[in-house]
Design an enzyme around this catalytic site. Structure first.
Site, PDB file in Angstrom:
ATOM      1  N   HIS A 133     -11.614   4.251   5.567  1.00  0.00           N
ATOM      2  CA  HIS A 133     -10.438   4.192   6.440  1.00  0.00           C
ATOM      3  C   HIS A 133     -10.839   3.755   7.861  1.00  0.00           C
ATOM      4  CE1 HIS A 133      -6.225   5.411   5.596  1.00  0.00           C
ATOM      5  NE2 HIS A 133      -6.092   5.277   6.895  1.00  0.00           N
ATOM      6  N   GLN A 168       0.852  -1.203   0.000  1.00  0.00           N
ATOM      7  CA  GLN A 168       0.000   0.000   0.000  1.00  0.00           C
ATOM      8  C   GLN A 168       0.877   1.239   0.000  1.00  0.00           C
ATOM      9  OE1 GLN A 168      -0.330   1.926   3.170  1.00  0.00           O
ATOM     10  NE2 GLN A 168      -1.341   3.559   2.019  1.00  0.00           N
ATOM     11  N   ARG A 193      -8.393  12.505  15.277  1.00  0.00           N
ATOM     12  CA  ARG A 193      -8.901  11.449  16.176  1.00  0.00           C
ATOM     13  C   ARG A 193      -8.675  11.982  17.584  1.00  0.00           C
ATOM     14  NH1 ARG A 193      -5.369   8.170  12.095  1.00  0.00           N
ATOM     15  NH2 ARG A 193      -6.697   8.674  10.321  1.00  0.00           N
TER      16      ARG A 193
HETATM   17  C1  LIG Z   1      -4.330   1.568  13.340  1.00  0.00           C
HETATM   18  C2  LIG Z   1      -4.696   1.673  11.905  1.00  0.00           C
HETATM   19  C3  LIG Z   1      -3.720   2.011  10.973  1.00  0.00           C
HETATM   20  C4  LIG Z   1      -4.052   2.088   9.630  1.00  0.00           C
HETATM   21  N1  LIG Z   1      -3.070   2.345   8.719  1.00  0.00           N
HETATM   22  C5  LIG Z   1      -3.364   2.371   7.405  1.00  0.00           C
HETATM   23  C6  LIG Z   1      -2.337   2.568   6.450  1.00  0.00           C
HETATM   24  O1  LIG Z   1      -1.171   2.708   6.786  1.00  0.00           O
HETATM   25  N2  LIG Z   1      -2.695   2.594   5.145  1.00  0.00           N
HETATM   26  C7  LIG Z   1      -3.999   2.439   4.722  1.00  0.00           C
HETATM   27  O2  LIG Z   1      -4.281   2.467   3.524  1.00  0.00           O
HETATM   28  N3  LIG Z   1      -4.980   2.230   5.616  1.00  0.00           N
HETATM   29  C8  LIG Z   1      -4.708   2.174   6.928  1.00  0.00           C
HETATM   30  N4  LIG Z   1      -5.695   1.937   7.829  1.00  0.00           N
HETATM   31  C9  LIG Z   1      -7.067   1.676   7.355  1.00  0.00           C
HETATM   32  C10 LIG Z   1      -7.274   0.183   7.099  1.00  0.00           C
HETATM   33  O3  LIG Z   1      -6.575  -0.258   5.963  1.00  0.00           O
HETATM   34  C11 LIG Z   1      -8.758  -0.128   6.870  1.00  0.00           C
HETATM   35  O4  LIG Z   1      -9.256   0.712   5.856  1.00  0.00           O
HETATM   36  C12 LIG Z   1      -9.622  -0.028   8.108  1.00  0.00           C
HETATM   37  O5  LIG Z   1      -8.904  -0.395   9.249  1.00  0.00           O
HETATM   38  C13 LIG Z   1     -10.853  -0.928   7.963  1.00  0.00           C
HETATM   39  O6  LIG Z   1     -11.704  -0.809   9.068  1.00  0.00           O
HETATM   40  P1  LIG Z   1     -11.681  -1.831  10.298  1.00  0.00           P
HETATM   41  O7  LIG Z   1     -10.452  -1.520  11.081  1.00  0.00           O
HETATM   42  O8  LIG Z   1     -12.924  -1.504  11.020  1.00  0.00           O
HETATM   43  O9  LIG Z   1     -11.652  -3.227   9.754  1.00  0.00           O
HETATM   44  C14 LIG Z   1      -5.391   1.860   9.195  1.00  0.00           C
HETATM   45  C15 LIG Z   1      -6.355   1.518  10.140  1.00  0.00           C
HETATM   46  C16 LIG Z   1      -6.022   1.415  11.479  1.00  0.00           C
HETATM   47  C17 LIG Z   1      -7.086   1.013  12.456  1.00  0.00           C
END
Ligand SMILES: Cc1cc2nc3c(=O)[nH]c(=O)nc-3n(C[C@H](O)[C@H](O)[C@H](O)COP(=O)(O)O)c2cc1C
Length: 382
Positions: free
Chosen positions: A276, A128, A165
């Site tokens: 996200h 990613q 946040r």
């Molecule tokens: C702690 C954390 C860090 C994340 N870091 C990234 C990231 O570096 N790149 C990205 O595309 N999405 C990131 N995301 C979003 C996740 O890829 C995803 O879209 C999201 O967590 C999905 O929702 P869920 O946690 O309820 O399953 C992050 C989410 C969390 C919770």
């Protein structure tokens, strides 16, 4: 170790093990956290169809998404800083994913580099990308992905500004550039986590460690990486990337039919419906609510993935019935990693695949494929 019955049990264990500042960073959503909540509560707006006396055997779970056949209909999505939730978190996650036969997408914000993960673990690794303001640094990341023989690249586009946040604001997470007394006190309250981290040696973002402008040490490097994200990104940058990256390119962070169509027209091989995890636009729609319309707009053949709030096999089944090709997990596996390392991620995958099998069997379905072809006969508005 407490008995783990479901994915939410990992959240409780992670809360127990992680310093509050890191648990809250994973758990939280933006502003009022309405979208975060909607991602969960909107699953209740649908019902699964029960059918009886139809099939003898347990259902087949193999599924096609992102141009390949996978043993399960879900994968591990990009989550930043896995190496802070558990020592060598990225390596443990990649090992669990490989063992269970699911793809794992490594985030730009990772402690371990793509090269190390691919060399030391292998399996189906995706990458990613966050677009840095400096295009030559982006080209360096693309070259690293190419050299690691990555065939699927995701561009995340729902971060045109980093949202607030509020838990992170209260914990001082956003302002962290080096170890301070508040962080030190928070960390020593969790001795198990501290010992685990001490065994990691010095923590750093390997992908930028040869670039002095990112500074030294994980906190400074992470803060510089975030501050350098290109907040002026437009479709023109997507076109630039499409020309540079000849292999599979996935656009992550689509929530409307118009954007989905544009992504398809401009040559994205797949989209990920995502908000996200409720961490960006507050009061945006849940992803499950956005799915049916997006699927209708882009047509049957186009690859549509989804993430956001998935903690149950039944929720994954629901998304597949509503038109998703596959589902990405976020916090679900991050909490499992924090709670129990590599074994935790394996357990999370096992729990979900068992829940999916039971759900499909009780719906009288032979396979994920049958669910996807029957679609809305199997999932109806409640
Ligand atoms: C702690 C954390 C860090 C994340 N870091 C990234 C990231 O570096 N790149 C990205 O595309 N999405 C990131 N995301 C979003 C996740 O890829 C995803 O879209 C999201 O967590 C999905 O929702 P869920 O946690 O309820 O399953 C992050 C989410 C969390 C919770």
């Amino acid at each position: 170790m407490n008995t783990i019955a479901n994915i939410d049990d990992f959240r409780k264990l992670a809360k127990h093990r992680l310093p509050k500042i890191f648990f809250d960073y994973i758990d939280g959503g933006s502003f009022s956290e309405t979208t975060l909540l909607r991602n969960h509560s909107d699953f209740q707006k649908w019902k699964l169809t029960q059918r009886v006396l139809r099939i003898k055997e347990m259902p087949r779970l193999d599924t096609e998404f992102l141009g390949a056949t996978h043993g399960l209909p879900f994968m591990l999505g990009p989550v930043g800083f896995l190496g802070l939730y558990h020592r060598n978190g990225e390596v443990h996650t990649a090992k669990a994913a490989k063992k269970k036969g699911v793809p794992f997408c490594l985030s730009t914000f990772s402690l371990k580099s793509l090269g190390v993960i691919c060399r030391e673990v292998g399996g189906s690794i995706h990458f990613q990308l966050y677009m840095d303001r400096n295009k030559s640094f982006v080209e360096h990341l693309l070259q690293a992905a190419f050299e690691a023989e990555i065939d699927t690249l995701y561009l995340t586009v729902d971060t045109s500004v980093t949202s607030v946040r509020e838990k992170d604001v209260r914990n001082g997470f956003r302002a962290l550039t080096k170890l301070n007394i508040k962080l030190f006190l928070a960390m020593i309250q969790k001795p198990g986590w501290c010992l685990d981290m001490l065994r990691s040696g010095s923590l750093r973002v390997e992908a930028v460690s040869n670039y002095p402008e990112f500074g030294k040490g994980i906190l400074e490097q992470a803060s510089k990486l975030s501050s350098r994200l290109d907040h002026s990104l437009t479709w023109e940058d997507f076109k630039w990337l499409r020309k540079k990256w000849k292999k599979k390119l996935v656009l992550k962070g689509i929530l409307s039919s118009n954007d989905a169509l544009k992504a398809k027209d401009l040559g994205a091989d797949a989209i990920i419906i995502s908000n996200h995890g409720g961490r960006q636009l507050d009061y945006a729609t849940s992803t499950i609510a956005a799915l049916p319309e997006i699927r209708k707009t882009v047509g049957k053949e186009y690859c549509v993935m989804i993430d956001g709030g998935f903690r149950r096999g039944s929720e994954i089944v629901m998304a597949l019935g509503l038109g998703a090709d596959g589902v990405l997990l976020g916090r679900g596996y991050a909490f499992a990693l924090a709670a129990n390392g590599e074994r935790g991620v394996e357990q999370a995958i096992e729990i979900l695949s068992n829940e999916i099998s039971i759900t499909l069997k009780l719906m009288g379905l032979r396979s994920v494929k049958e669910l996807q072809s029957l679609g809305r006969e199997c999932v109806k508005a409640y």
